[in-house]
Design a protein around this motif. Sequence first.
Motif, PDB file in Angstrom:
ATOM      1  N   GLU A  12       0.850  -1.373  -0.118  1.00 34.94           N
ATOM      2  CA  GLU A  12      -0.234   0.002   0.008  1.00 34.94           C
ATOM      3  C   GLU A  12       0.907   1.157  -0.084  1.00 34.94           C
ATOM      4  O   GLU A  12       0.774   2.022   1.014  1.00 34.94           O
ATOM      5  N   VAL A  13       1.525   1.190  -0.867  1.00 37.47           N
ATOM      6  CA  VAL A  13       2.622   2.479  -1.198  1.00 37.47           C
ATOM      7  C   VAL A  13       2.293   3.023  -2.576  1.00 37.47           C
ATOM      8  O   VAL A  13       2.124   2.120  -3.472  1.00 37.47           O
ATOM      9  N   GLU A  14       2.890   4.255  -2.772  1.00 34.33           N
ATOM     10  CA  GLU A  14       2.627   4.883  -4.277  1.00 34.33           C
ATOM     11  C   GLU A  14       3.804   4.307  -5.085  1.00 34.33           C
ATOM     12  O   GLU A  14       4.843   3.483  -4.618  1.00 34.33           O
ATOM     13  N   GLU A  15       3.631   4.331  -6.348  1.00 36.44           N
ATOM     14  CA  GLU A  15       4.331   3.703  -7.502  1.00 36.44           C
ATOM     15  C   GLU A  15       5.606   4.074  -7.247  1.00 36.44           C
ATOM     16  O   GLU A  15       6.632   3.447  -7.292  1.00 36.44           O
ATOM     17  N   ASP A  16       5.920   5.405  -7.047  1.00 35.54           N
ATOM     18  CA  ASP A  16       7.216   6.142  -7.058  1.00 35.54           C
ATOM     19  C   ASP A  16       7.898   5.269  -5.748  1.00 35.54           C
ATOM     20  O   ASP A  16       9.183   4.890  -5.954  1.00 35.54           O
ATOM     21  N   GLU A  17       7.372   5.080  -4.417  1.00 34.69           N
ATOM     22  CA  GLU A  17       7.747   4.617  -3.446  1.00 34.69           C
ATOM     23  C   GLU A  17       8.155   3.148  -3.661  1.00 34.69           C
ATOM     24  O   GLU A  17       9.272   2.376  -3.362  1.00 34.69           O
ATOM     25  N   ALA A  18       7.258   2.368  -4.432  1.00 35.30           N
ATOM     26  CA  ALA A  18       7.712   0.969  -4.911  1.00 35.30           C
ATOM     27  C   ALA A  18       8.664   0.687  -5.731  1.00 35.30           C
ATOM     28  O   ALA A  18       9.540  -0.322  -5.597  1.00 35.30           O
ATOM     29  N   HIS A  19       8.855   1.900  -6.865  1.00 35.34           N
ATOM     30  CA  HIS A  19      10.120   1.803  -7.537  1.00 35.34           C
ATOM     31  C   HIS A  19      11.525   1.717  -6.575  1.00 35.34           C
ATOM     32  O   HIS A  19      12.424   1.017  -6.930  1.00 35.34           O
ATOM     33  N   TRP A  20      11.315   2.780  -5.789  1.00 31.69           N
ATOM     34  CA  TRP A  20      12.398   2.905  -4.975  1.00 31.69           C
ATOM     35  C   TRP A  20      12.841   1.742  -4.130  1.00 31.69           C
ATOM     36  O   TRP A  20      13.926   1.249  -3.884  1.00 31.69           O
ATOM     37  N   ILE A  21      11.763   1.042  -3.759  1.00 27.56           N
ATOM     38  CA  ILE A  21      11.918  -0.225  -2.768  1.00 27.56           C
ATOM     39  C   ILE A  21      12.445  -1.476  -3.978  1.00 27.56           C
ATOM     40  O   ILE A  21      13.456  -2.148  -3.346  1.00 27.56           O
ATOM     41  N   VAL A  22      12.204  -1.502  -4.754  1.00 26.85           N
ATOM     42  CA  VAL A  22      12.523  -2.536  -5.789  1.00 26.85           C
ATOM     43  C   VAL A  22      13.934  -2.301  -6.195  1.00 26.85           C
ATOM     44  O   VAL A  22      14.714  -3.126  -6.436  1.00 26.85           O
ATOM     45  N   ALA A  23      14.258  -0.857  -6.317  1.00 20.28           N
ATOM     46  CA  ALA A  23      15.569  -0.652  -6.765  1.00 20.28           C
ATOM     47  C   ALA A  23      16.645  -0.835  -5.425  1.00 20.28           C
ATOM     48  O   ALA A  23      17.704  -1.318  -5.752  1.00 20.28           O
ATOM     49  N   CYS A  24      16.286  -0.549  -4.398  1.00 19.25           N
ATOM     50  CA  CYS A  24      17.052  -0.841  -3.147  1.00 19.25           C
ATOM     51  C   CYS A  24      17.117  -2.387  -3.051  1.00 19.25           C
ATOM     52  O   CYS A  24      18.393  -2.769  -2.803  1.00 19.25           O
ATOM     53  N   LEU A  25      15.982  -3.175  -3.373  1.00 15.93           N
ATOM     54  CA  LEU A  25      16.261  -4.525  -3.207  1.00 15.93           C
ATOM     55  C   LEU A  25      17.192  -5.118  -4.400  1.00 15.93           C
ATOM     56  O   LEU A  25      17.927  -6.049  -3.950  1.00 15.93           O
ATOM     57  N   ASP A  26      17.052  -4.560  -5.505  1.00 19.05           N
ATOM     58  CA  ASP A  26      18.074  -4.890  -6.544  1.00 19.05           C
ATOM     59  C   ASP A  26      19.459  -4.350  -6.314  1.00 19.05           C
ATOM     60  O   ASP A  26      20.414  -5.208  -6.340  1.00 19.05           O
ATOM     61  N   ALA A  27      19.598  -3.492  -5.473  1.00 22.42           N
ATOM     62  CA  ALA A  27      21.054  -2.944  -5.215  1.00 22.42           C
ATOM     63  C   ALA A  27      21.538  -3.763  -3.937  1.00 22.42           C
ATOM     64  O   ALA A  27      22.704  -4.055  -4.184  1.00 22.42           O
ATOM     65  N   LEU A  28      20.760  -4.628  -3.235  1.00 17.14           N
ATOM     66  CA  LEU A  28      21.027  -5.474  -2.231  1.00 17.14           C
ATOM     67  C   LEU A  28      21.418  -6.820  -2.785  1.00 17.14           C
ATOM     68  O   LEU A  28      21.777  -7.852  -2.137  1.00 17.14           O
ATOM     69  N   GLN A  29      21.275  -6.874  -4.205  1.00 16.73           N
ATOM     70  CA  GLN A  29      21.479  -8.108  -4.893  1.00 16.73           C
ATOM     71  C   GLN A  29      20.460  -9.159  -4.355  1.00 16.73           C
ATOM     72  O   GLN A  29      21.006 -10.643  -4.569  1.00 16.73           O
ATOM     73  N   VAL A  30      19.212  -8.957  -4.097  1.00 17.45           N
ATOM     74  CA  VAL A  30      18.374 -10.084  -3.833  1.00 17.45           C
ATOM     75  C   VAL A  30      17.734 -10.742  -5.059  1.00 17.45           C
ATOM     76  O   VAL A  30      16.967 -11.796  -4.791  1.00 17.45           O
ATOM     77  N   PHE A  31      17.837 -10.272  -6.202  1.00 16.29           N
ATOM     78  CA  PHE A  31      17.319 -10.886  -7.406  1.00 16.29           C
ATOM     79  C   PHE A  31      18.514 -11.587  -8.383  1.00 16.29           C
ATOM     80  O   PHE A  31      19.677 -11.370  -8.373  1.00 16.29           O
ATOM     81  N   ASP A  32      18.170 -12.788  -8.781  1.00 19.76           N
ATOM     82  CA  ASP A  32      18.900 -13.448  -9.858  1.00 19.76           C
ATOM     83  C   ASP A  32      18.287 -12.968 -11.232  1.00 19.76           C
ATOM     84  O   ASP A  32      16.901 -12.769 -11.252  1.00 19.76           O
ATOM     85  N   ARG A  33      18.892 -12.874 -12.286  1.00 19.99           N
ATOM     86  CA  ARG A  33      18.429 -12.620 -13.352  1.00 19.99           C
ATOM     87  C   ARG A  33      18.798 -13.522 -14.740  1.00 19.99           C
ATOM     88  O   ARG A  33      19.465 -14.150 -14.455  1.00 19.99           O
ATOM     89  N   ASP A  34      17.702 -13.660 -15.552  1.00 24.36           N
ATOM     90  CA  ASP A  34      17.824 -14.503 -16.628  1.00 24.36           C
ATOM     91  C   ASP A  34      17.139 -13.574 -17.617  1.00 24.36           C
ATOM     92  O   ASP A  34      15.855 -13.694 -17.884  1.00 24.36           O
TER      93      ASP A  34
END
Length: 137
Positions: free
Chosen positions: A97-119
């Motif tokens: 229940e956050v705004e889209e800009d904040e959700a982008h920030w959250i996903v970008a931070c998680l990405d910076a923390l390397q919690v995703f694998d990419r294919d």
Amino acid sequence: MFHTEDRLERLHELTGGWPLLVDRAHRLYTELDDPDEVLRRLAGLRTDRTRAREFADATGVYADPLLAAGYRELDKEFADGSFEWENAVTAVALGSEVEEDEAHWIVACLDALQVFDRDGGELCLEPLLRDCVTLRA
């Protein structure tokens, strides 16, 4: 230290390539001088609730309540499946229940923390961290 192909594969499986865990393997090897024993000790991370909690906390996922909530939403929404960046943003925005800009920030931070694998363009939650977060709960 882990000079055979089998040991290297097992080391990667057990550490996920996380620098913190690779460093732990190096320190253990320095103490034990036995690569097989090091691998046996590293294997306990996925079953030891205390060690799993320590590792999950050390990744930074729990450094901010929004990041932790975002990670939980991604885990709930996508479990073992893959997803695209925009789907991650949508899941975090709706679930937390956050705004889209904040959700982008959250996903970008998680990405910076390397919690995703990419294919390619697909993402998925890095399996070792996901196992430890599940055990941490």
